[in-house]
Design a protein around this motif. Structure first.
Motif, PDB file in Angstrom:
ATOM      1  N   SER A   1     -38.317  53.993  22.042  1.00  0.00           N
ATOM      2  CA  SER A   1     -37.384  54.041  20.907  1.00  0.00           C
ATOM      3  C   SER A   1     -36.075  54.667  21.361  1.00  0.00           C
ATOM      4  O   SER A   1     -36.020  55.410  22.333  1.00  0.00           O
ATOM      5  N   TRP A   2     -34.986  54.362  20.601  1.00  0.00           N
ATOM      6  CA  TRP A   2     -33.672  54.889  20.928  1.00  0.00           C
ATOM      7  C   TRP A   2     -33.481  56.238  20.241  1.00  0.00           C
ATOM      8  O   TRP A   2     -34.070  56.527  19.201  1.00  0.00           O
ATOM      9  N   GLY A   3     -32.624  57.040  20.833  1.00  0.00           N
ATOM     10  CA  GLY A   3     -32.302  58.324  20.237  1.00  0.00           C
ATOM     11  C   GLY A   3     -31.188  58.210  19.204  1.00  0.00           C
ATOM     12  O   GLY A   3     -30.631  57.128  18.959  1.00  0.00           O
ATOM     13  N   ASP A   4     -30.874  59.331  18.574  1.00  0.00           N
ATOM     14  CA  ASP A   4     -29.851  59.352  17.524  1.00  0.00           C
ATOM     15  C   ASP A   4     -28.567  60.052  17.977  1.00  0.00           C
ATOM     16  O   ASP A   4     -27.774  60.509  17.155  1.00  0.00           O
ATOM     17  N   ARG A   5     -28.346  60.106  19.258  1.00  0.00           N
ATOM     18  CA  ARG A   5     -27.132  60.728  19.760  1.00  0.00           C
ATOM     19  C   ARG A   5     -25.920  59.859  19.393  1.00  0.00           C
ATOM     20  O   ARG A   5     -25.992  58.627  19.486  1.00  0.00           O
ATOM     21  N   PRO A   6     -24.806  60.469  19.012  1.00  0.00           N
ATOM     22  CA  PRO A   6     -23.632  59.660  18.634  1.00  0.00           C
ATOM     23  C   PRO A   6     -23.195  58.747  19.781  1.00  0.00           C
ATOM     24  O   PRO A   6     -23.139  59.152  20.943  1.00  0.00           O
ATOM     25  N   LYS A   7     -22.890  57.494  19.431  1.00  0.00           N
ATOM     26  CA  LYS A   7     -22.514  56.510  20.439  1.00  0.00           C
ATOM     27  C   LYS A   7     -21.003  56.543  20.690  1.00  0.00           C
ATOM     28  O   LYS A   7     -20.203  56.863  19.802  1.00  0.00           O
ATOM     29  N   ILE A   8     -20.628  56.211  21.899  1.00  0.00           N
ATOM     30  CA  ILE A   8     -19.219  56.043  22.249  1.00  0.00           C
ATOM     31  C   ILE A   8     -18.789  54.637  21.839  1.00  0.00           C
ATOM     32  O   ILE A   8     -19.541  53.666  22.006  1.00  0.00           O
ATOM     33  N   ALA A   9     -17.589  54.538  21.325  1.00  0.00           N
ATOM     34  CA  ALA A   9     -17.097  53.226  20.886  1.00  0.00           C
ATOM     35  C   ALA A   9     -17.042  52.247  22.052  1.00  0.00           C
ATOM     36  O   ALA A   9     -16.651  52.595  23.166  1.00  0.00           O
ATOM     37  N   GLY A  10     -17.482  51.018  21.805  1.00  0.00           N
ATOM     38  CA  GLY A  10     -17.502  50.014  22.845  1.00  0.00           C
ATOM     39  C   GLY A  10     -16.110  49.522  23.216  1.00  0.00           C
ATOM     40  O   GLY A  10     -15.133  49.725  22.495  1.00  0.00           O
ATOM     41  N   SER A  11     -16.025  48.837  24.365  1.00  0.00           N
ATOM     42  CA  SER A  11     -14.758  48.316  24.861  1.00  0.00           C
ATOM     43  C   SER A  11     -14.979  46.901  25.364  1.00  0.00           C
ATOM     44  O   SER A  11     -15.876  46.648  26.179  1.00  0.00           O
ATOM     45  N   GLY A  12     -14.160  45.992  24.876  1.00  0.00           N
ATOM     46  CA  GLY A  12     -14.274  44.614  25.318  1.00  0.00           C
ATOM     47  C   GLY A  12     -13.951  44.443  26.779  1.00  0.00           C
ATOM     48  O   GLY A  12     -14.558  43.614  27.475  1.00  0.00           O
ATOM     49  N   ILE A  13     -12.984  45.210  27.263  1.00  0.00           N
ATOM     50  CA  ILE A  13     -12.619  45.111  28.688  1.00  0.00           C
ATOM     51  C   ILE A  13     -13.801  45.502  29.571  1.00  0.00           C
ATOM     52  O   ILE A  13     -14.095  44.838  30.584  1.00  0.00           O
ATOM     53  N   PHE A  14     -14.544  46.603  29.167  1.00  0.00           N
ATOM     54  CA  PHE A  14     -15.692  47.053  29.968  1.00  0.00           C
ATOM     55  C   PHE A  14     -16.782  45.993  29.981  1.00  0.00           C
ATOM     56  O   PHE A  14     -17.419  45.731  31.008  1.00  0.00           O
ATOM     57  N   VAL A  15     -16.994  45.358  28.840  1.00  0.00           N
ATOM     58  CA  VAL A  15     -18.015  44.309  28.771  1.00  0.00           C
ATOM     59  C   VAL A  15     -17.632  43.137  29.664  1.00  0.00           C
ATOM     60  O   VAL A  15     -18.471  42.565  30.379  1.00  0.00           O
ATOM     61  N   VAL A  16     -16.354  42.757  29.654  1.00  0.00           N
ATOM     62  CA  VAL A  16     -15.902  41.644  30.502  1.00  0.00           C
ATOM     63  C   VAL A  16     -16.093  41.974  31.978  1.00  0.00           C
ATOM     64  O   VAL A  16     -16.527  41.132  32.783  1.00  0.00           O
ATOM     65  N   LEU A  17     -15.772  43.231  32.335  1.00  0.00           N
ATOM     66  CA  LEU A  17     -15.965  43.625  33.732  1.00  0.00           C
ATOM     67  C   LEU A  17     -17.414  43.432  34.161  1.00  0.00           C
ATOM     68  O   LEU A  17     -17.691  42.905  35.251  1.00  0.00           O
ATOM     69  N   TRP A  18     -18.369  43.852  33.328  1.00  0.00           N
ATOM     70  CA  TRP A  18     -19.769  43.755  33.740  1.00  0.00           C
ATOM     71  C   TRP A  18     -20.336  42.349  33.583  1.00  0.00           C
ATOM     72  O   TRP A  18     -21.300  42.002  34.248  1.00  0.00           O
ATOM     73  N   LEU A  19     -19.716  41.540  32.714  1.00  0.00           N
ATOM     74  CA  LEU A  19     -20.104  40.132  32.719  1.00  0.00           C
ATOM     75  C   LEU A  19     -19.703  39.480  34.038  1.00  0.00           C
ATOM     76  O   LEU A  19     -20.434  38.648  34.590  1.00  0.00           O
ATOM     77  N   ILE A  20     -18.516  39.871  34.550  1.00  0.00           N
ATOM     78  CA  ILE A  20     -18.107  39.374  35.873  1.00  0.00           C
ATOM     79  C   ILE A  20     -19.084  39.855  36.951  1.00  0.00           C
ATOM     80  O   ILE A  20     -19.481  39.089  37.853  1.00  0.00           O
ATOM     81  N   ALA A  21     -19.506  41.140  36.870  1.00  0.00           N
ATOM     82  CA  ALA A  21     -20.446  41.677  37.863  1.00  0.00           C
ATOM     83  C   ALA A  21     -21.785  40.950  37.797  1.00  0.00           C
ATOM     84  O   ALA A  21     -22.382  40.618  38.835  1.00  0.00           O
ATOM     85  N   ILE A  22     -22.256  40.662  36.582  1.00  0.00           N
ATOM     86  CA  ILE A  22     -23.541  39.951  36.442  1.00  0.00           C
ATOM     87  C   ILE A  22     -23.431  38.543  37.007  1.00  0.00           C
ATOM     88  O   ILE A  22     -24.330  38.056  37.718  1.00  0.00           O
ATOM     89  N   ALA A  23     -22.303  37.885  36.721  1.00  0.00           N
ATOM     90  CA  ALA A  23     -22.119  36.527  37.244  1.00  0.00           C
ATOM     91  C   ALA A  23     -22.075  36.537  38.768  1.00  0.00           C
ATOM     92  O   ALA A  23     -22.651  35.661  39.440  1.00  0.00           O
ATOM     93  N   CYS A  24     -21.400  37.543  39.346  1.00  0.00           N
ATOM     94  CA  CYS A  24     -21.356  37.631  40.809  1.00  0.00           C
ATOM     95  C   CYS A  24     -22.728  37.928  41.401  1.00  0.00           C
ATOM     96  O   CYS A  24     -23.075  37.411  42.476  1.00  0.00           O
ATOM     97  N   ALA A  25     -23.505  38.755  40.729  1.00  0.00           N
ATOM     98  CA  ALA A  25     -24.850  39.065  41.236  1.00  0.00           C
ATOM     99  C   ALA A  25     -25.716  37.818  41.251  1.00  0.00           C
ATOM    100  O   ALA A  25     -26.429  37.538  42.228  1.00  0.00           O
ATOM    101  N   LEU A  26     -25.670  37.039  40.143  1.00  0.00           N
ATOM    102  CA  LEU A  26     -26.448  35.804  40.110  1.00  0.00           C
ATOM    103  C   LEU A  26     -25.930  34.803  41.143  1.00  0.00           C
ATOM    104  O   LEU A  26     -26.714  34.119  41.821  1.00  0.00           O
TER     105      LEU A  26
END
Length: 768
Positions: free
Chosen positions: A595-620
């Motif tokens: 189960s997940w905890g209830d610690r306050p989350k940091i606001a997400g960032s579209g740029i960070f998600v795009v960076l890791w989508l690029i990393a996932i694509a490169c890994a595959l």
């Protein structure tokens, strides 16, 4: 002398003995005998306090948080065994002086002998269960060295190996059982364990702890089905047999059974396992002893039988039976050690132990013959000797036991049969060695040994007579002091009188004696030569053959498993390793979930998600292109590393980003150098992959997704929980005053973990 000095003195003597001259037999024997005698005198000095019920104890804290303390504890039962270890050690040291040849490496013998003495002493006076296991394993190690002392002989090497494997595996089981028992009680201290008998027997883990501990104890005392190693250990020198295989090492198992009797005894499982193993060993050992042609082989199987008798008594769940077991431990050590020494004298003076070649030695060795006859009569349970008294107590316990009807009938029959066989093999030893026509063609002309070589036998036989004629005076206080801790402190009512009237045990003794004499006479009459040959059944139950077959089966199984599961390719090994790791990591979450905890989350960032989508694509892409375009795959792996560096910068860790960037550069250069030496890809191999290769890639990709997804989920679950500040707060507080640096990560690596980092560096094969 303190308990710690008593324990360390034999080990110190072992070191000194190893440094003495090769031909200094007198100095070696004097050293070993003096150490054992000094310990015996000290034990005699402590006996008045022990007889009053006092327990001498010394404790040194070592790792109390883990229950590891150095504790030495001497109560009445430990006193009896310590007296056997040191007193018998004194006599064997004197005997070995004359038995060992000047050509033998005597320093090695006495060094191992003293080290074993100290190890056995550690077993009996240890007050901590883990400490007992430690010395238990030391006895197995030094007994291996003593049994294989004449390592140029094949039978000695095989006997030592068999003893080490059997008792070593049993010792591992004992270790696990002791860990379970200590967890059940909450302590490994012997005092606390002995006080928790009812709680232990009511615990759901009691069967597990009992089974593991009994595996260790029964294998050490060569109880069925682990009886096969003891006869093979007779390849050891006779002083070793007289010491290890009659009075000390083989008694370690029954010592542990009696030591933990207040804790483990009293249940049906104890009765059936311990009593059943003891009854089988009692009968099997006595029956096999009749047909042995080797004099020490006969004594070895008779030792098995008497150890089975002691084990059976301890398994009856009766206080009086436990007292009888303690009494027979003392009696058996006395007459069996004297018989082993007498057998050594016969071998030493005639050059053979073969019963088919020995005859009429009472004329050449009149004193030795008389001593051996008395000791054999004690082994057979003849009245006015010590063996008769404990045998009568054994018969009484089998007659008056309250159990299932068939057990009440079977036990007296088993006891009487064992007594019959005991009389038969004792008669065979006496009649075939000392009576009949004089033997011809012996390797040596037999004659009496040196006077001092016979003294230990004389003292032990004198003990058999004194205890048999004056039991209450000679052994009464010792037996009371030794048996009280075994039964929990309150002794049952018993009598050491010689005559108890005409009763069932006396009738059983008379039947056993008459039947034993008749059995031996019948066997001699049926075999015209007067020699007894073993029945075919014993050949099929040969311990050496069974042991060798088991080892061969294990070897074949290991080779088959290695051929089926082993591979020289790295990819299947990594797949199996990650698969097992995934299953083992998923098991704890099968019941409790994630189960997940209830610690306050940091606001997400579209740029960070795009960076890791690029990393996932490169890994595959790297995984897919590795088969065709190695350079392209390497570039995409580098992109994944670059995304990791950017992630560290994103989370305000520039030092880690710089470190990661350096690692990426160095790794890329090394892989480029490796690519230069790889063979070129053939054009036909760069086409579309076959179906098998495609399926393998999909399988590997599925495992990679499961492992990576599992780690991501576990990391997310940890990051969403509030973390305690004890560890991080400690480093943040002490980084500047104690480490002298404001970069906490660097201070942790260089200062706080300096010794750990140094240890890692020193473990590298290329480090200086």
């Amino acid at each position: 002398m303190s308990l710690i000095a008593l324990l360390l003195l034999p080990f110190a003597g072992a070191v000194v003995a190893s440094l003495l001259a090769h031909n200094a037999r007198n100095a070696q024997a004097l050293l070993a005998g003096s150490i054992a005698l000094a310990g015996t005198v000290q034990l005699a000095w402590w006996f008045p306090a022990i007889a009053r019920g006092e327990v001498l104890q010394q404790t040194w804290a070592w790792l109390p948080s883990l229950g590891l303390n150095i504790t030495l504890r001497l109560d009445g039962f430990a006193w009896l065994f310590a007296a056997l270890v040191l007193g018998m050690g004194t006599l064997v040291s004197l005997y070995a002086r004359y038995y060992m040849s000047p050509q033998d490496p005597v320093p090695r013998f006495f060094s191992f002998f003293l080290a074993f003495m100290g190890s056995m002493l550690g077993v009996v006076i240890s007050g901590n269960l883990l400490q007992i296991v430690f010395f238990w394993e030391l006895t197995s190690l030094f007994s291996f060295l003593l049994i294989g002392y004449w390592h140029h002989r094949r039978d000695a090497r095989r006997g030592a190996y068999m003893a080490l494997v059997t008792t070593g595996v049993g010792g591992l089981c004992l270790l696990v059982g002791v860990l379970v028992l200590g967890h059940m009680v909450g302590s490994y201290e012997l005092d606390q364990v002995l006080a928790q008998g009812k709680a232990v027997r009511a615990h759901p883990w009691y069967p597990l702890a009992l089974g593991l501990i009994l595996l260790g104890a029964l294998s050490k005392s060569a109880q069925f089905p682990f009886h096969f190693w003891l006869p093979r250990a007779m390849a050891a020198p006779t002083p070793v047999s007289a010491y290890l295989h009659s009075a000390t090492m083989v008694k370690a198992g029954v010592f542990l059974l009696a030591r933990l009797w207040p804790v483990l005894a009293g249940s049906d499982a104890w009765f059936w396992i311990v009593g059943g193993a003891g009854a089988c060993t009692l009968l099997l050992g006595a029956w096999c002893a009749i047909f042995q042609h080797d004099l020490k082989g006969l004594l070895a199987y008779s030792t098995l039988s008497h150890l089975g008798l002691i084990t059976l008594l301890l398994g009856l769940n009766s206080d009086l039976a436990a007292v009888a077991a303690v009494f027979h431990i003392l009696n058996h050590a006395t007459f069996k050690a004297s018989l082993f020494m007498a057998a050594g004298i016969i071998d030493h003076e005639s050059g053979t132990r073969d019963l088919r070649r020995l005859s009429g030695l009472r004329r050449a060795l009149p004193y030795t013959a008389t001593l051996a006859m008395v000791a054999s009569a004690a082994m057979a349970g003849v009245p006015l000797l010590n063996g008769f008294l404990s045998k009568e107590m054994f018969f009484a316990e089998t007659v008056f036991i309250q159990s299932s009807p068939w057990v009440e009938y079977a036990l007296p029959i088993i006891a009487t049969l064992a007594g019959t066989f005991s009389v038969a093999y004792s008669l065979r030893l006496v009649c075939e060695v000392f009576f009949g026509p004089p033997a011809h063609g012996l390797p040596r002309t037999p004659h009496e040994p040196p006077r001092w070589m016979r003294v230990p036998v004389e003292l032990l036989v004198l003990g058999c007579l004194v205890v048999g004629i004056f039991p209450a005076w000679a052994v009464g206080p010792i037996l009371a002091a030794a048996a009280a801790p075994v039964v929990g402190g309150t002794l049952p009512s018993y009598s050491l009188a010689i005559w108890h009237g005409v009763n069932a045990p006396l009738l059983m003794s008379l039947i056993a004696m008459v039947a034993g004499i008749g059995l031996y006479a019948l066997m001699r009459r049926r075999i015209g030569t007067g020699r007894i040959d073993a029945p075919p059944l014993l050949g099929r139950l040969d311990g050496q053959r069974i042991f060798d077959r088991c080892l061969a089966s294990l070897t074949r199984f290991a080779r088959m498993t290695s051929a089926r599961l082993g591979t020289k390719r790295l990819q299947p090994q990594l797949f199996a390793l990650l698969g097992v790791t995934l299953v083992a990591a998923a098991l704890p979450f099968a019941e409790q979930g994630l189960s997940w905890g209830d610690r306050p989350k940091i606001a997400g960032s579209g740029i960070f998600v795009v960076l890791w989508l690029i990393a996932i694509a490169c890994a595959l892409g790297a995984a897919w292109q590795a088969e065709y375009h190695r350079l392209a795959a390497l570039i995409m792996v580098g992109v994944c590393g670059l995304m990791t560096c950017i992630t560290f910068i994103w989370f305000s860790a520039p030092d880690l980003a710089l470190t990661q960037l350096v690692v990426e550069v160095v790794t890329t250069l090394l892989i480029l150098l490796g690519l230069r030496w790889l063979p070129r890809r053939l054009p036909e191999a760069m086409g579309a992959p076959e179906t098998g290769a495609r399926n393998r890639r999909l399988r590997d990709a599925g495992l990679a997704v499961l492992v990576g997804g599992g780690m991501a989920a576990l990391s997310y679950a940890m990051l969403t929980r509030p973390t305690p500040n004890e560890i991080s707060g400690y480093y943040l507080t002490h980084a500047v005053p104690q480490g002298g640096g404001s970069n906490v990560v660097n201070v942790m690596l260089v200062d706080f973990r300096g010794f750990d980092t140094l240890g890692r560096l020193r473990s590298w094969p290329w480090s200086p």
